[in-house]
Scaffold this active site. Sequence first.
Site, PDB file in Angstrom:
ATOM      1  N   SER A   9       0.808  -1.328   0.023  1.00 47.52           N
ATOM      2  CA  SER A   9       0.091  -0.206   0.002  1.00 47.52           C
ATOM      3  C   SER A   9       0.853   1.188  -0.022  1.00 47.52           C
ATOM      4  O   SER A   9       1.684   1.339   0.995  1.00 47.52           O
ATOM      5  CB  SER A   9      -0.796  -0.073   1.244  1.00 47.52           C
ATOM      6  OG  SER A   9      -1.641   1.218   1.393  1.00 47.52           O
ATOM      7  N   HIS A  34      -1.100  -1.350  -4.404  1.00 41.90           N
ATOM      8  CA  HIS A  34      -2.288  -1.234  -3.703  1.00 41.90           C
ATOM      9  C   HIS A  34      -2.510   0.520  -3.524  1.00 41.90           C
ATOM     10  O   HIS A  34      -1.618   1.129  -2.754  1.00 41.90           O
ATOM     11  CB  HIS A  34      -2.548  -1.676  -2.418  1.00 41.90           C
ATOM     12  CG  HIS A  34      -3.780  -1.810  -1.798  1.00 41.90           C
ATOM     13  ND1 HIS A  34      -4.848  -2.734  -2.005  1.00 41.90           N
ATOM     14  CD2 HIS A  34      -4.200  -1.071  -0.693  1.00 41.90           C
ATOM     15  CE1 HIS A  34      -5.684  -2.498  -1.284  1.00 41.90           C
ATOM     16  NE2 HIS A  34      -5.602  -1.421  -0.347  1.00 41.90           N
ATOM     17  N   ASP A  36      -4.978   3.453  -1.872  1.00 42.70           N
ATOM     18  CA  ASP A  36      -6.113   3.585  -1.092  1.00 42.70           C
ATOM     19  C   ASP A  36      -6.563   5.121  -1.281  1.00 42.70           C
ATOM     20  O   ASP A  36      -5.983   5.985  -0.723  1.00 42.70           O
ATOM     21  CB  ASP A  36      -5.408   3.505   0.464  1.00 42.70           C
ATOM     22  CG  ASP A  36      -5.205   1.868   0.824  1.00 42.70           C
ATOM     23  OD1 ASP A  36      -6.064   1.261   0.779  1.00 42.70           O
ATOM     24  OD2 ASP A  36      -4.105   1.576   1.280  1.00 42.70           O
ATOM     25  N   MET A  38      -9.321   7.632  -0.320  1.00 48.03           N
ATOM     26  CA  MET A  38     -10.484   7.941   0.683  1.00 48.03           C
ATOM     27  C   MET A  38     -11.025   9.206   0.502  1.00 48.03           C
ATOM     28  O   MET A  38     -10.221  10.176   0.200  1.00 48.03           O
ATOM     29  CB  MET A  38      -9.573   7.608   2.228  1.00 48.03           C
ATOM     30  CG  MET A  38      -9.034   6.508   2.326  1.00 48.03           C
ATOM     31  SD  MET A  38      -8.005   6.499   4.117  1.00 48.03           S
ATOM     32  CE  MET A  38      -7.118   5.081   3.834  1.00 48.03           C
ATOM     33  N   HIS A  67      -8.389   0.530  -4.139  1.00 51.18           N
ATOM     34  CA  HIS A  67      -9.347   0.303  -3.161  1.00 51.18           C
ATOM     35  C   HIS A  67      -9.982   1.609  -2.801  1.00 51.18           C
ATOM     36  O   HIS A  67      -9.543   2.497  -2.192  1.00 51.18           O
ATOM     37  CB  HIS A  67      -8.523  -0.195  -1.843  1.00 51.18           C
ATOM     38  CG  HIS A  67      -9.190  -0.517  -0.570  1.00 51.18           C
ATOM     39  ND1 HIS A  67      -8.530  -0.473   0.546  1.00 51.18           N
ATOM     40  CD2 HIS A  67     -10.697  -0.435  -0.300  1.00 51.18           C
ATOM     41  CE1 HIS A  67      -9.450  -0.948   1.564  1.00 51.18           C
ATOM     42  NE2 HIS A  67     -10.631  -0.830   0.961  1.00 51.18           N
ATOM     43  N   MET A  69     -12.359   3.586  -0.879  1.00 52.12           N
ATOM     44  CA  MET A  69     -13.159   3.707   0.335  1.00 52.12           C
ATOM     45  C   MET A  69     -13.711   5.364   0.225  1.00 52.12           C
ATOM     46  O   MET A  69     -13.545   6.359   1.116  1.00 52.12           O
ATOM     47  CB  MET A  69     -11.974   3.766   1.528  1.00 52.12           C
ATOM     48  CG  MET A  69     -11.375   2.665   1.681  1.00 52.12           C
ATOM     49  SD  MET A  69      -9.990   2.500   2.932  1.00 52.12           S
ATOM     50  CE  MET A  69      -9.003   2.824   1.555  1.00 52.12           C
ATOM     51  N   MET A 138     -11.185  -6.692   5.074  1.00 50.03           N
ATOM     52  CA  MET A 138     -10.382  -5.654   6.174  1.00 50.03           C
ATOM     53  C   MET A 138     -10.225  -6.371   7.461  1.00 50.03           C
ATOM     54  O   MET A 138     -10.936  -6.743   8.081  1.00 50.03           O
ATOM     55  CB  MET A 138     -11.459  -4.268   6.363  1.00 50.03           C
ATOM     56  CG  MET A 138     -11.372  -3.586   5.265  1.00 50.03           C
ATOM     57  SD  MET A 138      -9.965  -3.000   4.189  1.00 50.03           S
ATOM     58  CE  MET A 138      -9.021  -2.156   5.437  1.00 50.03           C
ATOM     59  N   GLY A 143      -9.287   3.356   6.826  1.00 53.29           N
ATOM     60  CA  GLY A 143      -9.049   4.920   7.145  1.00 53.29           C
ATOM     61  C   GLY A 143      -7.466   5.011   7.447  1.00 53.29           C
ATOM     62  O   GLY A 143      -7.057   6.171   6.940  1.00 53.29           O
ATOM     63  N   PHE A 144      -6.690   4.253   7.969  1.00 52.14           N
ATOM     64  CA  PHE A 144      -5.454   4.616   8.493  1.00 52.14           C
ATOM     65  C   PHE A 144      -4.412   3.571   8.189  1.00 52.14           C
ATOM     66  O   PHE A 144      -4.940   2.270   8.715  1.00 52.14           O
ATOM     67  CB  PHE A 144      -5.152   5.025   9.819  1.00 52.14           C
ATOM     68  CG  PHE A 144      -6.123   6.403   9.884  1.00 52.14           C
ATOM     69  CD1 PHE A 144      -5.727   7.870   9.659  1.00 52.14           C
ATOM     70  CD2 PHE A 144      -7.477   6.285  10.279  1.00 52.14           C
ATOM     71  CE1 PHE A 144      -6.323   8.828   9.701  1.00 52.14           C
ATOM     72  CE2 PHE A 144      -8.206   7.473  10.534  1.00 52.14           C
ATOM     73  CZ  PHE A 144      -7.541   8.593  10.481  1.00 52.14           C
ATOM     74  N   GLY A 145      -3.274   3.670   7.902  1.00 55.06           N
ATOM     75  CA  GLY A 145      -2.208   2.541   8.105  1.00 55.06           C
ATOM     76  C   GLY A 145      -1.818   2.553   9.441  1.00 55.06           C
ATOM     77  O   GLY A 145      -1.930   3.315  10.243  1.00 55.06           O
ATOM     78  N   GLY A 146      -1.003   1.633   9.564  1.00 53.83           N
ATOM     79  CA  GLY A 146      -0.298   1.327  10.897  1.00 53.83           C
ATOM     80  C   GLY A 146      -0.999   0.732  11.928  1.00 53.83           C
ATOM     81  O   GLY A 146      -0.655   0.989  13.291  1.00 53.83           O
ATOM     82  N   ASP A 172      -6.171  -7.007   4.026  1.00 49.71           N
ATOM     83  CA  ASP A 172      -5.613  -5.516   4.244  1.00 49.71           C
ATOM     84  C   ASP A 172      -5.831  -5.093   5.585  1.00 49.71           C
ATOM     85  O   ASP A 172      -6.905  -4.738   6.273  1.00 49.71           O
ATOM     86  CB  ASP A 172      -6.509  -4.580   3.231  1.00 49.71           C
ATOM     87  CG  ASP A 172      -6.121  -3.163   3.026  1.00 49.71           C
ATOM     88  OD1 ASP A 172      -4.900  -2.794   3.805  1.00 49.71           O
ATOM     89  OD2 ASP A 172      -6.757  -2.599   2.391  1.00 49.71           O
ATOM     90  N   GLY A 173      -4.825  -4.611   6.281  1.00 49.25           N
ATOM     91  CA  GLY A 173      -4.727  -3.963   7.450  1.00 49.25           C
ATOM     92  C   GLY A 173      -3.775  -4.808   8.390  1.00 49.25           C
ATOM     93  O   GLY A 173      -4.065  -5.924   8.868  1.00 49.25           O
ATOM     94  N   GLY A 174      -2.826  -4.052   8.997  1.00 48.14           N
ATOM     95  CA  GLY A 174      -2.041  -4.597   9.958  1.00 48.14           C
ATOM     96  C   GLY A 174      -1.266  -5.863   9.843  1.00 48.14           C
ATOM     97  O   GLY A 174      -1.057  -6.854  10.711  1.00 48.14           O
ATOM     98  N   GLY A 194       1.248  -2.076   4.052  1.00 55.47           N
ATOM     99  CA  GLY A 194       1.652  -0.628   4.157  1.00 55.47           C
ATOM    100  C   GLY A 194       2.842  -0.522   4.938  1.00 55.47           C
ATOM    101  O   GLY A 194       4.192  -0.708   4.532  1.00 55.47           O
TER     102      GLY A 194
HETATM  103  C1  DX5 Z   1      -6.229   1.056   5.503  1.00 50.51           C
HETATM  104  C2  DX5 Z   1      -5.975   0.738   4.317  1.00 50.51           C
HETATM  105  C3  DX5 Z   1      -4.638  -0.162   4.157  1.00 50.51           C
HETATM  106  C4  DX5 Z   1      -3.575   0.418   4.703  1.00 50.51           C
HETATM  107  C5  DX5 Z   1      -2.787  -0.831   5.491  1.00 50.51           C
HETATM  108  O1  DX5 Z   1      -7.719   1.713   5.515  1.00 50.51           O
HETATM  109  O2  DX5 Z   1      -6.890   0.423   3.538  1.00 50.51           O
HETATM  110  O3  DX5 Z   1      -4.451  -0.281   2.817  1.00 50.51           O
HETATM  111  O4  DX5 Z   1      -2.932   1.255   4.030  1.00 50.51           O
HETATM  112  O5  DX5 Z   1      -1.879  -0.394   6.110  1.00 50.51           O
HETATM  113  P1  DX5 Z   1      -0.956  -1.243   7.193  1.00 50.51           P
HETATM  114  O6  DX5 Z   1      -0.512  -2.371   6.385  1.00 50.51           O
HETATM  115  O7  DX5 Z   1       0.119  -0.437   7.783  1.00 50.51           O
HETATM  116  O8  DX5 Z   1      -2.114  -1.571   8.297  1.00 50.51           O
HETATM  117 ZN    ZN Z   2      -6.450  -0.595   1.179  1.00 49.28          ZN
END
Ligand code: DX5
Ligand code: ZN
Length: 216
Positions: A9, A34, A36, A38, A67, A69, A138, A143-146, A172-174, A194
């Site tokens: 991502s 990927h 994102d 938003m 993706h 959102m 998901m 909404g957010f990475g990390g 996707d996520g974490g 990400g």
């Molecule tokens: C969150 C995004 C993800 C995000 C993943 O809403 O859809 O794609 O960037 O980031 P990590 O891998 O850091 O959780």
């Molecule tokens: Zn995503």
Amino acid sequence: MRKIFVSPSILSADFARLEQECKSLEKCGADWIHCDVMDGNFVPNITFGMPIVRSIRRCVVLPLDVHLMIERPERYVRQFAEAGADLITIHVEATDNVAETLELVRACGKKAGICVKPNTPVEELIPYRGLFDMVLIMSVEPGFGGQKFLPSAVEKIRSAKQLFPDALLEVDGGINRDTAKLVIDAGVDVIVAGNAIMNVSDRKQAMDQIRGNVTL
Ligand code: DX5
Ligand code: ZN
């Protein structure tokens, strides 16, 4: 052994150096990129839209995994397709016209993905069976990475695999090397990551570790 696709991502990329960032991912063995998108409505964050996707399209040959959102994605599907998206994923929660939107993605000549947030059961996708090529589960609130991986995603991947054996499964996520192992065991095909890829010094090694190709 089945092929695991890694889709880094770019949400965690340095946007001032987007061309180098995308080329670095391509060189380090990413399978897809990927993106994102938003809108500040569907999720409490704003990222980027068609112009950035169009710019990325010019930098790399990798498939672009977009993706969305955004609320009522049907308004923008055509424009993302024209910008160079190869796969367009919409959220089942984002529109009252899910079937029509998936059909529109395919009518634009693109692969269609359908996504569920952590609190949406995968069973909600049953009415749209046959209209999508990929299911995105998901494993954090979008909404957010990390953020931290939600373990409930593992069971949802297992259910989705049974319900939709012909679709690709993406998560996707974490995701990091440890959580990747859990989702691969559950049957996932495509892994989005990400932070675990963008914020490390050796991106190739990070991707190999996510795929489970190294034991280090
Ligand atoms: C969150 C995004 C993800 C995000 C993943 O809403 O859809 O794609 O960037 O980031 P990590 O891998 O850091 O959780
Ligand atoms: Zn995503």
